[in-house]
Design a protein around this motif. Sequence first.
Motif, PDB file in Angstrom:
ATOM      1  N   CYS A  92       2.143   7.843   0.759  1.00  0.00           N
ATOM      2  CA  CYS A  92       2.053   6.420   0.495  1.00  0.00           C
ATOM      3  C   CYS A  92       2.065   5.784   1.855  1.00  0.00           C
ATOM      4  CB  CYS A  92       3.070   5.997  -0.580  1.00  0.00           C
ATOM      5  SG  CYS A  92       4.855   6.321  -0.026  1.00  0.00           S
ATOM      6  N   ASP A  93       1.964   6.209   3.022  1.00  0.00           N
ATOM      7  CA  ASP A  93       2.123   5.378   4.361  1.00  0.00           C
ATOM      8  C   ASP A  93       1.351   4.263   4.605  1.00  0.00           C
ATOM      9  OD1 ASP A  93       4.350   7.104   4.722  1.00  0.00           O
ATOM     10  OD2 ASP A  93       3.084   8.440   6.541  1.00  0.00           O
ATOM     11  N   ARG A  94       0.056   4.430   3.888  1.00  0.00           N
ATOM     12  CA  ARG A  94      -0.651   3.466   4.391  1.00  0.00           C
ATOM     13  C   ARG A  94      -1.293   2.421   3.108  1.00  0.00           C
ATOM     14  NH1 ARG A  94      -1.142   8.056   6.859  1.00  0.00           N
ATOM     15  NH2 ARG A  94      -2.206   8.872   5.214  1.00  0.00           N
ATOM     16  N   VAL A  95      -0.241   2.482   1.884  1.00  0.00           N
ATOM     17  CA  VAL A  95      -0.369   1.616   0.961  1.00  0.00           C
ATOM     18  C   VAL A  95       0.699   0.968   0.574  1.00  0.00           C
ATOM     19  CG1 VAL A  95      -2.146   3.200  -0.315  1.00  0.00           C
ATOM     20  CG2 VAL A  95       0.368   3.356  -0.958  1.00  0.00           C
ATOM     21  N   GLN A  96       0.918  -0.141  -0.048  1.00  0.00           N
ATOM     22  CA  GLN A  96       2.296  -0.781  -0.549  1.00  0.00           C
ATOM     23  C   GLN A  96       3.159   0.000  -1.254  1.00  0.00           C
ATOM     24  OE1 GLN A  96       1.352  -4.104  -3.415  1.00  0.00           O
ATOM     25  NE2 GLN A  96       3.425  -4.820  -3.259  1.00  0.00           N
ATOM     26  N   VAL A  97       4.349  -0.097  -0.830  1.00  0.00           N
ATOM     27  CA  VAL A  97       5.423   0.810  -1.457  1.00  0.00           C
ATOM     28  C   VAL A  97       6.545  -0.122  -1.917  1.00  0.00           C
ATOM     29  CG1 VAL A  97       6.979   2.404  -0.918  1.00  0.00           C
ATOM     30  CG2 VAL A  97       4.576   2.631  -0.066  1.00  0.00           C
ATOM     31  N   LYS A  98       7.024   0.126  -3.163  1.00  0.00           N
ATOM     32  CA  LYS A  98       8.328  -0.480  -3.575  1.00  0.00           C
ATOM     33  C   LYS A  98       9.422   0.555  -3.880  1.00  0.00           C
ATOM     34  CE  LYS A  98      10.341  -4.338  -5.303  1.00  0.00           C
ATOM     35  NZ  LYS A  98      10.102  -4.778  -6.435  1.00  0.00           N
ATOM     36  N   ASN A  99      10.407   0.661  -2.932  1.00  0.00           N
ATOM     37  CA  ASN A  99      11.594   1.605  -3.311  1.00  0.00           C
ATOM     38  C   ASN A  99      12.560   0.922  -4.130  1.00  0.00           C
ATOM     39  OD1 ASN A  99      13.674   3.165  -2.877  1.00  0.00           O
ATOM     40  ND2 ASN A  99      12.989   3.769  -0.906  1.00  0.00           N
ATOM     41  N   THR A 100      12.587   1.510  -5.379  1.00  0.00           N
ATOM     42  CA  THR A 100      13.625   0.811  -6.528  1.00  0.00           C
ATOM     43  C   THR A 100      15.112   1.007  -5.944  1.00  0.00           C
ATOM     44  OG1 THR A 100      13.926   3.134  -7.309  1.00  0.00           O
ATOM     45  CG2 THR A 100      12.093   1.943  -7.999  1.00  0.00           C
ATOM     46  N   GLU A 110       9.518  -2.215 -12.914  1.00  0.00           N
ATOM     47  CA  GLU A 110       8.248  -2.431 -11.723  1.00  0.00           C
ATOM     48  C   GLU A 110       7.048  -2.599 -12.347  1.00  0.00           C
ATOM     49  OE1 GLU A 110       9.172  -3.483  -8.794  1.00  0.00           O
ATOM     50  OE2 GLU A 110      11.345  -3.092  -8.744  1.00  0.00           O
ATOM     51  N   LEU A 111       6.639  -1.619 -13.405  1.00  0.00           N
ATOM     52  CA  LEU A 111       5.347  -1.489 -13.987  1.00  0.00           C
ATOM     53  C   LEU A 111       5.124  -2.793 -14.670  1.00  0.00           C
ATOM     54  CD1 LEU A 111       2.889   0.079 -14.629  1.00  0.00           C
ATOM     55  CD2 LEU A 111       4.176   1.168 -16.513  1.00  0.00           C
ATOM     56  N   GLN A 112       6.069  -3.188 -15.538  1.00  0.00           N
ATOM     57  CA  GLN A 112       5.914  -4.558 -16.144  1.00  0.00           C
ATOM     58  C   GLN A 112       5.712  -5.540 -15.268  1.00  0.00           C
ATOM     59  OE1 GLN A 112       6.482  -5.284 -20.065  1.00  0.00           O
ATOM     60  NE2 GLN A 112       4.996  -6.532 -18.749  1.00  0.00           N
ATOM     61  N   ASN A 113       6.510  -5.783 -14.030  1.00  0.00           N
ATOM     62  CA  ASN A 113       6.180  -6.820 -13.054  1.00  0.00           C
ATOM     63  C   ASN A 113       4.804  -6.731 -12.523  1.00  0.00           C
ATOM     64  OD1 ASN A 113       8.592  -7.550 -13.411  1.00  0.00           O
ATOM     65  ND2 ASN A 113       9.453  -6.653 -11.728  1.00  0.00           N
ATOM     66  N   ASP A 166      -8.856  -4.493 -10.080  1.00  0.00           N
ATOM     67  CA  ASP A 166      -8.789  -3.225 -10.489  1.00  0.00           C
ATOM     68  C   ASP A 166      -7.476  -2.489  -9.562  1.00  0.00           C
ATOM     69  OD1 ASP A 166     -10.850  -3.278 -11.892  1.00  0.00           O
ATOM     70  OD2 ASP A 166     -12.199  -2.375 -10.533  1.00  0.00           O
ATOM     71  N   THR A 167      -6.625  -1.837 -10.234  1.00  0.00           N
ATOM     72  CA  THR A 167      -5.167  -1.469  -9.742  1.00  0.00           C
ATOM     73  C   THR A 167      -5.055  -0.036 -10.214  1.00  0.00           C
ATOM     74  OG1 THR A 167      -4.629  -3.862 -10.095  1.00  0.00           O
ATOM     75  CG2 THR A 167      -2.706  -2.160  -9.641  1.00  0.00           C
ATOM     76  N   VAL A 168      -4.468   0.871  -9.204  1.00  0.00           N
ATOM     77  CA  VAL A 168      -3.886   1.820  -9.285  1.00  0.00           C
ATOM     78  C   VAL A 168      -2.109   1.964  -9.093  1.00  0.00           C
ATOM     79  CG1 VAL A 168      -3.650   4.442  -8.469  1.00  0.00           C
ATOM     80  CG2 VAL A 168      -5.774   2.986  -8.917  1.00  0.00           C
ATOM     81  N   ILE A 169      -1.446   2.413  -9.892  1.00  0.00           N
ATOM     82  CA  ILE A 169       0.285   2.162  -9.809  1.00  0.00           C
ATOM     83  C   ILE A 169       0.494   3.532  -9.699  1.00  0.00           C
ATOM     84  CG2 ILE A 169       2.004   1.267 -10.557  1.00  0.00           C
ATOM     85  CD1 ILE A 169       0.478  -0.871 -12.239  1.00  0.00           C
ATOM     86  N   VAL A 170       1.164   4.103  -8.768  1.00  0.00           N
ATOM     87  CA  VAL A 170       1.981   5.397  -9.017  1.00  0.00           C
ATOM     88  C   VAL A 170       3.381   5.144  -9.151  1.00  0.00           C
ATOM     89  CG1 VAL A 170       2.357   7.590  -7.627  1.00  0.00           C
ATOM     90  CG2 VAL A 170       0.162   6.314  -7.281  1.00  0.00           C
ATOM     91  N   LEU A 171       3.983   5.982 -10.102  1.00  0.00           N
ATOM     92  CA  LEU A 171       5.405   5.850 -10.315  1.00  0.00           C
ATOM     93  C   LEU A 171       5.983   7.157  -9.967  1.00  0.00           C
ATOM     94  CD1 LEU A 171       5.311   4.217 -13.755  1.00  0.00           C
ATOM     95  CD2 LEU A 171       5.450   3.015 -11.661  1.00  0.00           C
ATOM     96  N   HIS A 172       6.927   7.291  -8.946  1.00  0.00           N
ATOM     97  CA  HIS A 172       7.248   8.467  -8.389  1.00  0.00           C
ATOM     98  C   HIS A 172       8.835   8.479  -8.986  1.00  0.00           C
ATOM     99  CE1 HIS A 172       8.366  11.435  -5.065  1.00  0.00           C
ATOM    100  NE2 HIS A 172       8.185  12.165  -6.199  1.00  0.00           N
ATOM    101  N   MET A 173       8.847   9.705 -10.243  1.00  0.00           N
ATOM    102  CA  MET A 173      10.316   9.671 -10.870  1.00  0.00           C
ATOM    103  C   MET A 173      11.155  10.625 -10.151  1.00  0.00           C
ATOM    104  SD  MET A 173       8.848  10.499 -14.560  1.00  0.00           S
ATOM    105  CE  MET A 173      10.337  10.414 -15.312  1.00  0.00           C
TER     106      MET A 173
END
Length: 575
Positions: A361-369, A391-394, A402-409
């Motif tokens: 994810c180095d070159r995309v937007q990242v949100k660290n919980t 974060e998904l709801q937000n 068009d959007t892709v969201i990755v949730l890393h559990m």
Amino acid sequence: MIERLFCYLLFMYFHVMPSLLIKKELEVHKFLSNSINKKLSIDSSFFIFIVSFYFSFVLNSTLLYKIFNNLYSFDLESSLFVISIGIILFIIQYIIFNCIVFPFIAKPLLILLLISSGFVHYVMHSYGIFIDKDMIRNIFETNAYESFEYVSLSGILHILFIIVLPILGIQFLDIRFKPFKQEICTRIKQIVIAIAVLLSVIVIQYRDYSVFVRNNRELRKLVNPLNYIYSTFRYLEERIKVKPQFVILDENVTKTVSPDSQKTVFVLILGETARSNNFSLYGYERQTNPLLSAQDLFVFRDVTSCGTSTAISVPCMFSHLGRGDFNVETAKYTENLMDLIKKAGYDVLWVENDNGCKGVCDRVQVKNTVLSDHQKDCFKDYCYDEVLLTELQNKLDNITTDTVIVLHMIGSHGPAYFRRYPSMFDVFKPTCNTVEIQNCSQNEILNTYDNTILYTDYIINQSIELLKKYPDYKSGLIYVSDHGESLGENNIYLHGFPYQIAPKEQKKVPMMLWVSDVMKKEKRIDFECLKKEAQEKAYTHDHLFHSILNLLQVKSMTYDSTLDLFHSCRIRSPV
């Protein structure tokens, strides 16, 4: 990957301890020499013998135990075979220590080796972990919190016994070295005799050794301290190589523009340490998927991971290369699936609740919980996976394209399984409420792990329900775990085993797909065909890259239809 604490501390010792120990050695040696009784002095040759014996039969007890267990029979001949291997190990260590134990450097060097080798022995003995280059990579790429999750009282006592007591013994010994020339002559004689004995033993049982070694090659990764020293050098050798030029996979990647105005929203949930064995969707006898069992899912029954640790599996599954051609070092300097999707025009967000994306994810937007304000679900250095839903709801509330969201559990990451879920998911009891899982019963470990899967079921289901609240989106969701987990089967725990000998529990992972009615109406995929193939065919992480490109209608020269799990079920447009 494989297994963090000992090498995190080893890393610190290699950076801090050498200078401190060498600086203080003369002072300590002088003080102890003036304060201890002369009876504690010891000849250097005998000292080397004792050290070699300790390293060979105590710090390598895990290796000898594994060798004994790998024999076809347990008779006198087998016992003698194991003893002969112990003798060979001792002779090799004896030769090495004869070459490195000299005045002034002997004690600092041995203390460093005892510290690092003691930690290695602990994790190999307690968790059945093998030490190789990938395991060293896991160590260096972990964080402090994850490392200290392995700290326990019995672990500390174990380490104190096998590390601290020998160190005290070394400090309270006055090693008598002969004059330099005499010492060198003595060492040469000892080494020559040792080599002669070594060759004699090998010649006598060469046939047995050759057969055993050929059938048990991975056991060399248990030879302490050679295993971690060699593996660390190999890892560092890769790191210090000249960084290659960044590889652009496709300059002309595009996406097919739909004639309608409906936006595509795709969610990829990246699981952590979830093995398919414990999902009721995969036939597990316990109901660990009560919510997902009510969803209209495509469950891929037979999926094999690319690696047995996050550091390998995550970059591998996002690479255009299959496991056979994948290289974790070059992957850092090559575009991956996230890069191509972003270049195609998707808004990409990676939400991180584990130990990092390993460069993906180095070159995309990242949100660290962990760094976000989630007081309800976060506890200093870790959070429950429920923060991903927030974060998904937000993000869903603010979709503009068009959007892709990755949730890393953080999923089922061990050994602290009991910290992975809120109390309301503490369903299967009794549980193993400690990081010393090797001291819990098999039932307690399974109960605790199954509770993490029950919570994962909730997270995936809630993600689907959130997507359903936006019926105008062409939405879809894939869940796939990075690798599996050993829960004490054959006395193996956690993950990170060398791939070639890793048990299926560490390689078989769950993967499932949900698509909205709007996406189904596009009629690009025969979903009845897909449901059948998902039950019958075998898949790997290699399929993820190409399948998501297809599902998102991204056109790229990197696409390989043979690795697209949707390809044979695509509906061809009439000519």
